[in-house]
Design an enzyme around this catalytic site. Structure first.
Site, PDB file in Angstrom:
ATOM      1  CG  HIS A 179      -1.738   1.209   1.409  1.00  0.00           C
ATOM      2  ND1 HIS A 179      -1.921   1.848   2.612  1.00  0.00           N
ATOM      3  CD2 HIS A 179      -2.441   1.924   0.487  1.00  0.00           C
ATOM      4  CE1 HIS A 179      -2.701   2.892   2.449  1.00  0.00           C
ATOM      5  NE2 HIS A 179      -3.036   2.963   1.161  1.00  0.00           N
TER       6      HIS A 179
HETATM    7 CA    CA Z   1       0.480  -0.441  -4.317  1.00  0.00          CA
END
Ligand code: CA
Ligand code: V1S
Ligand code: ZN
Length: 388
Positions: A179
């Protein structure tokens, strides 16, 4: 010898510095700046450097780093000394643990990869490039006053801040398997940057533990950043077909609604099959199709690197993606040229190994059609709140 023809009127700049590649995080550490040497060797053995404007990047200045990072963090980063060999506990600013070790030349390393991204962004701002590339950048976890996940200085945030001087709206897309939390957090409260990250998500079981589908921006009423964070949480084993479908569908809808005037694509290569830390079954072809799709939008494009822990696959992906940027991908012989440096590192001698060649046995795909459809419809709903 390969002869790459430079497509007329289409400008690509390549920003790198061989000094970056010489830094070492430590023997057991997965981040190997040397992967950049391998990638550069492959890019040059195909003759692609002759079709780009190539720049040896400079150090970012203190003032430039302060555009995002705090003075006290930069002071500490500059003076931090190499810790005792068996000291595993992170100290101040999350520096000096096993993820973000303090190593010889750390501050120069950070200043160099940041300088390259800032230079690349400026080339786009003054229309000297249509696509600018910095494979040494893409270090998306770094925070204003904290190192995180192998990232110390957030070159992406610094580059986007440069772009925002000229561009009203910047779309940030992140195809690293992790992320893109640092970039998301930096632009959390503005509607001038939309952040979109695709990543493996399994709560706290996978680093950094954030990026669920409902993380869409500030909840507070009237905050301009609301709905401008987009997260695509995925499970192990996603394949090219699913990944490219999601990418085109979601990016297409984001571009329609948000109308970005510049795009930054973080091309973390740890989303490829066979990565030492990643869990996906994405291949060099699918990863590259994401770059090709962004190029096809004809919006100024900054390409940065990111993760990638199996050096031969990192080199394959970023060489292939460089060829897409230039527009010579169809002209490359998939057979890796005889004179490529460290050619013995590329088992199977091809740019496009099959899943069987990479893995022996592919990972089980835990992404159902139903789940992916749900992700697309939730994000489509979210985008109803977004206007250019
Ligand atoms: Ca990513
Ligand atoms: N996954 C993973 C992983 N592996 C390591 C690691 C392994 C060996 C070492 F010698 C040093 C570190 N750290 C992690 C992750 C960080 C992943 C960063 C990804 C970066 C990026 O690709 O997105 C962008 C360049 N760290 C953790 O999982 C944290 C711990 C929670 C567990 C591992 N230990 C070593 C630290 C704490
Ligand atoms: Zn990563």
């Amino acid at each position: 010898e390969n002869n790459i023809v430079r497509p007329k009127g289409y400008k690509v700049s390549w920003h790198s510095n061989p000094e970056i590649e010489k830094h070492h995080f430590g023997h057991a550490h997965p981040m190997k700046p040397w992967r950049l040497t391998l990638a550069k060797g492959l890019i040059m053995s195909y003759g692609m450097h002759t079709a780009m404007d190539t720049y040896v990047s400079r150090l970012a200045t203190r003032e430039e780093l302060e555009d995002f990072h705090s003075e006290d963090y930069l002071d500490y980063l500059k003076t931090a000394m190499v810790a005792m060999p068996d000291d595993e506990t992170p100290k101040d600013y999350n520096l000096g643990g096993s993820d973000c070790p303090i190593f010889e030349g750390l501050f120069n390393y950070c200043s160099m990869y940041a300088g390259a991204s800032i230079d690349a962004a400026r080339k786009l701002c003054n229309n000297e490039s249509d696509i600018a590339i910095n494979w040494s950048g893409g270090l998306h976890h770094a925070k204003k006053a904290e190192a995180s996940g192998f990232c110390y200085v957030n070159d992406i945030v610094l580059a986007i801040l440069q772009l925002l001087r000229k561009h009203p709206r910047v779309l940030y897309i992140d195809i690293d398997v992790h992320h893109g939390d640092g970039v998301e957090e930096a632009f959390w409260s503005t509607d001038r940057v939309m952040t979109l990250s695709m990543h493996k998500y399994d709560g706290l079981n996978f680093f950094p533990g954030t990026g669920d589908l409902d993380r869409t921006g500030p909840d507070s009423e009237g905050n301009p950043g609301a709905h401008h964070a987009i997260n695509v949480p995925l499970s192990d084993g996603i394949n090219d077909e699913q990944y490219v479908w999601l990418f085109k569908t979601i990016v297409g809808r984001c571009v329609d609604k948000f109308q970005p005037t510049a795009i930054v694509l973080q091309c973390g290569a740890d989303s490829l099959a066979g990565d030492r830390l990643g869990r996906f079954n994405v291949q060099v072809q699918g990863h590259g199709t994401c770059v090709a799709y962004c190029k096809s939008l004809n919006i100024p494009l900054l390409l940065v690197g990111g993760g990638g822990y199996t050096p031969r696959n990192v080199a394959r992906a970023w060489a292939h993606e460089t060829s897409i940027a230039i527009g010579c991908d169809a002209d490359l012989d998939p057979l890796i040229p005889e004179h490529t440096p460290y050619r013995e590192h590329f088992r199977h001698n091809t740019l496009f190994p099959t899943l069987e060649q990479i893995l022996g046995e592919p990972r089980v795909n835990r992404n159902t059609k139903k789940k992916l459809d749900e992700i697309v419809s939730t994000i489509t709903e979210q985008l109803r709140f977004v206007n250019a």
